[in-house]
Design a protein around this motif. Structure first.
Motif, PDB file in Angstrom:
ATOM      1  N   GLN A 278      41.015  30.585  67.255  1.00 26.31           N
ATOM      2  CA  GLN A 278      40.923  31.798  66.430  1.00 26.31           C
ATOM      3  C   GLN A 278      40.783  32.975  67.389  1.00 26.31           C
ATOM      4  N   THR A 279      41.738  33.865  67.362  1.00 24.30           N
ATOM      5  CA  THR A 279      41.762  34.953  68.349  1.00 24.30           C
ATOM      6  C   THR A 279      41.091  36.232  67.855  1.00 24.30           C
ATOM      7  N   SER A 280      40.685  36.275  66.603  1.00 20.43           N
ATOM      8  CA  SER A 280      40.022  37.474  66.099  1.00 20.43           C
ATOM      9  C   SER A 280      39.032  37.070  65.018  1.00 20.43           C
ATOM     10  N   LEU A 281      37.808  37.555  65.143  1.00 20.35           N
ATOM     11  CA  LEU A 281      36.815  37.288  64.113  1.00 20.35           C
ATOM     12  C   LEU A 281      35.784  38.403  64.098  1.00 20.35           C
ATOM     13  N   SER A 282      35.123  38.528  62.933  1.00 17.20           N
ATOM     14  CA  SER A 282      34.092  39.552  62.738  1.00 17.20           C
ATOM     15  C   SER A 282      32.814  38.860  62.285  1.00 17.20           C
ATOM     16  N   VAL A 283      31.700  39.224  62.916  1.00 16.45           N
ATOM     17  CA  VAL A 283      30.415  38.593  62.616  1.00 16.45           C
ATOM     18  C   VAL A 283      29.359  39.681  62.459  1.00 16.45           C
ATOM     19  N   SER A 284      28.241  39.313  61.823  1.00 13.02           N
ATOM     20  CA  SER A 284      27.098  40.208  61.679  1.00 13.02           C
ATOM     21  C   SER A 284      25.889  39.580  62.332  1.00 13.02           C
ATOM     22  N   VAL A 285      25.123  40.404  63.045  1.00  9.82           N
ATOM     23  CA  VAL A 285      23.961  39.926  63.779  1.00  9.82           C
ATOM     24  C   VAL A 285      22.793  40.860  63.478  1.00  9.82           C
ATOM     25  N   GLU A 287      19.536  43.075  63.993  1.00 10.23           N
ATOM     26  CA  GLU A 287      19.041  43.791  65.165  1.00 10.23           C
ATOM     27  C   GLU A 287      17.713  43.195  65.625  1.00 10.23           C
ATOM     28  N   ASN A 288      17.391  43.522  66.865  1.00 10.58           N
ATOM     29  CA  ASN A 288      16.089  43.213  67.476  1.00 10.58           C
ATOM     30  C   ASN A 288      15.873  41.734  67.797  1.00 10.58           C
ATOM     31  N   LYS A 289      16.897  40.879  67.676  1.00 14.09           N
ATOM     32  CA  LYS A 289      16.701  39.458  67.971  1.00 14.09           C
ATOM     33  C   LYS A 289      17.338  39.119  69.329  1.00 14.09           C
ATOM     34  N   VAL A 290      16.597  38.444  70.198  1.00  9.95           N
ATOM     35  CA  VAL A 290      17.085  37.987  71.497  1.00  9.95           C
ATOM     36  C   VAL A 290      17.352  36.482  71.399  1.00  9.95           C
ATOM     37  N   GLY A 291      18.482  36.042  71.908  1.00 11.56           N
ATOM     38  CA  GLY A 291      18.849  34.626  71.839  1.00 11.56           C
ATOM     39  C   GLY A 291      19.549  34.256  70.557  1.00 11.56           C
ATOM     40  N   ALA A 292      19.897  35.236  69.747  1.00 12.34           N
ATOM     41  CA  ALA A 292      20.604  34.954  68.506  1.00 12.34           C
ATOM     42  C   ALA A 292      22.038  34.522  68.809  1.00 12.34           C
ATOM     43  N   VAL A 293      22.517  33.467  68.120  1.00 11.74           N
ATOM     44  CA  VAL A 293      23.899  33.012  68.281  1.00 11.74           C
ATOM     45  C   VAL A 293      24.814  33.972  67.530  1.00 11.74           C
ATOM     46  N   LYS A 348      21.006  52.828  67.311  1.00 14.42           N
ATOM     47  CA  LYS A 348      21.755  53.289  68.486  1.00 14.42           C
ATOM     48  C   LYS A 348      23.222  52.865  68.423  1.00 14.42           C
ATOM     49  N   THR A 349      23.486  51.609  68.157  1.00 11.90           N
ATOM     50  CA  THR A 349      24.866  51.110  68.099  1.00 11.90           C
ATOM     51  C   THR A 349      24.997  50.164  66.923  1.00 11.90           C
ATOM     52  N   LYS A 350      25.846  50.509  65.995  1.00  9.05           N
ATOM     53  CA  LYS A 350      26.015  49.697  64.795  1.00  9.05           C
ATOM     54  C   LYS A 350      27.092  48.637  64.956  1.00  9.05           C
ATOM     55  N   GLN A 351      27.947  48.746  65.979  1.00 12.46           N
ATOM     56  CA  GLN A 351      29.050  47.783  66.105  1.00 12.46           C
ATOM     57  C   GLN A 351      29.490  47.655  67.576  1.00 12.46           C
ATOM     58  N   TYR A 352      29.794  46.401  67.957  1.00  6.65           N
ATOM     59  CA  TYR A 352      30.342  46.105  69.286  1.00  6.65           C
ATOM     60  C   TYR A 352      31.672  45.365  69.091  1.00  6.65           C
ATOM     61  N   VAL A 379      26.025  45.101  63.747  1.00  7.04           N
ATOM     62  CA  VAL A 379      24.568  45.008  63.853  1.00  7.04           C
ATOM     63  C   VAL A 379      23.961  45.267  62.464  1.00  7.04           C
ATOM     64  N   GLU A 380      23.186  44.346  61.993  1.00 11.02           N
ATOM     65  CA  GLU A 380      22.544  44.479  60.687  1.00 11.02           C
ATOM     66  C   GLU A 380      21.221  45.236  60.814  1.00 11.02           C
TER      67      GLU A 380
END
Length: 419
Positions: A278-285, A287-293, A348-352, A379-380
């Motif tokens: 899959q060469t393109s995908l969109s995910v939501s994560v 904020e403030n979590k370290v080590g999140a998949v 600060k940043t809503k999307q990467y 970023v949620e």
């Protein structure tokens, strides 16, 4: 030189008594082959010959005598036995009666009884078939003299080649170019005389299985048995193994022969680059979590499972200037796992937008476009719990005493007064 005579088997004999005035004398022998070519050899007489004469007092050594040149006996003769080889004669046999006997190998020494001589005539006999592979020559001598008799056994082609292994096993990379690599050798031995065609082995490839992509993917050196790639375009994924039927034959490949096999395993070269499924995908994560998949990116690779040409590694090449993300290889070796290494901040940043590439541990043998996946990370926003500030009022403060001043930025701040 009229003093010598040459028989058809190459034996040189004396026609009359010979006296050597020097320590040796050299004479030449000429032979013509079937094509009429002349061949010449010089043969020295390097010891003064001796002779024997019989008198009333018995055998006595004389100062003149015979020469007994080496002679040749073919192996595997059918007889009948005993079979006469040659007549040993003294130069003075006409002058006095001679008595002959021999000693040495094949006579009175092991292997005993192979050669005998008639006492009065000097006729030398062989009593049984000879085998050159057991013994190639015999050395005997006239019992009454140190004169040596050398009997050479002429080789017959009575042994066929024998392969030293069955089968032979070799390996070669599928990307090996034409004629550039000798990767294995087959060998066969022949017990016949290695100085004659009887014992010199030639090799040839009879067949190749499978016959793809061409029926002559390999060739073999006719004399050394070394095998190399003849045609390129081997493909391990389609034809991982070849079996060659090889014949080894003596007499320049026209004599006795035997067959053997060479099994060639085609080893993997990195000719199948990994590809993102899959060469393109969109995910939501959040904020403030370290080590999140963040995402798991699966790939496919057609090279040999478990090889460096098959295992994968990943890199983020753009979209992460702040170093918020990491990508590592998953346990399956065909999966890239993106995780957060710093807390994300929705304010600060809503999307990467991350660009991720996949590569093998071994580089590809040819240029292939690198497979890239684009991962959009949203970023949620996470509503934080209200902040509580407790302020203590001094006992001696009046009603209008100012305790502290706050500027509200959101509605999550609650202030409690504590008396």
């Amino acid at each position: 030189d009229k003093r010598f005579d040459v028989n058809m088997d190459g034996t040189v004999t004396l026609k009359r008594p010979l006296t050597l005035h020097e320590a040796y004398e050299v004479f030449s022998v000429h032979a013509w082959d079937a094509n009429g070519k002349k061949h010449t050899i010089e043969s020295p007489l390097d010891h003064p010959p001796s002779a024997f004469s019989r008198s009333l007092a018995g055998l006595k050594r004389a100062k003149r005598g015979w020469v007994i040149p080496p002679f040749h006996v073919p192996e595997n003769s059918r007889g009948p036995f005993p079979m006469k080889l040659v007549q040993i004669r003294s130069a003075f046999a006409k002058e006095t009666e001679m008595v002959y006997s021999i000693t040495g190998e094949g006579a009175d020494q092991d292997p005993k009884g192979i050669f005998t001589v008639e006492r009065l005539s000097g006729n030398l006999f062989v009593t049984q078939p000879l085998d050159r592979e057991k013994k190639a020559s015999y050395r005997a001598s006239i019992a009454e003299s140190p004169m040596e008799i050398l009997i050479n056994v002429i080789d017959q082609n009575d042994n066929k080649p024998v392969f030293t292994q069955y089968p032979f096993n070799g390996h070669v990379h599928e990307a090996t170019g034409k004629g550039t690599c000798i990767f294995m050798t087959v060998t066969a031995t022949d017990a016949d005389d290695p100085e004659t065609y009887n014992g010199i082995v030639n090799y040839a490839i009879v067949s190749q299985e499978p016959p793809f992509p061409k029926s002559n993917m390999f060739d073999i050196n006719i004399l050394s048995g070394t095998i190399r790639v003849r045609e390129p375009d081997m493909d391990r994924e389609q034809w991982p193994r070849y079996t060659l039927l090889i014949v080894a034959a003596d007499m320049e490949g026209k004599g006795s022969s035997t067959t053997g096999t060479a099994v060639i395993t085609i080893t993997d070269s990195n000719d199948n680059p990994p590809q993102f499924e899959q060469t393109s995908l969109s995910v939501s994560v959040p904020e403030n979590k370290v080590g999140a998949v963040v995402a798991k990116l699966t790939v496919s690779d057609g090279d040999e499972v478990g090889s460096p040409a098959w295992s994968t590694k990943y890199r983020i090449i753009s979209g992460d200037k702040g170093g918020f993300f990491n990508v590592s290889t998953g346990p399956s070796q065909l999966e890239g796992i993106i995780t957060t290494v710093k807390p994300l901040d929705f304010e600060k940043t809503k999307q990467y937008v991350l660009s991720v590439i996949v590569e093998n541990d071994d580089p590809c043998i040819n240029y292939f476009p690198t497979s890239t996946a684009t991962v959009t990370v949203n970023v949620e926003y996470v509503k934080e719990p209200p902040k509580v500030k407790v302020i203590s009022k001094p006992k001696d403060s009046t009603v209008d005493t100012e305790l502290v001043t706050y500027t509200a930025t959101d509605d999550s701040l609650f202030i409690f007064l504590q008396p």
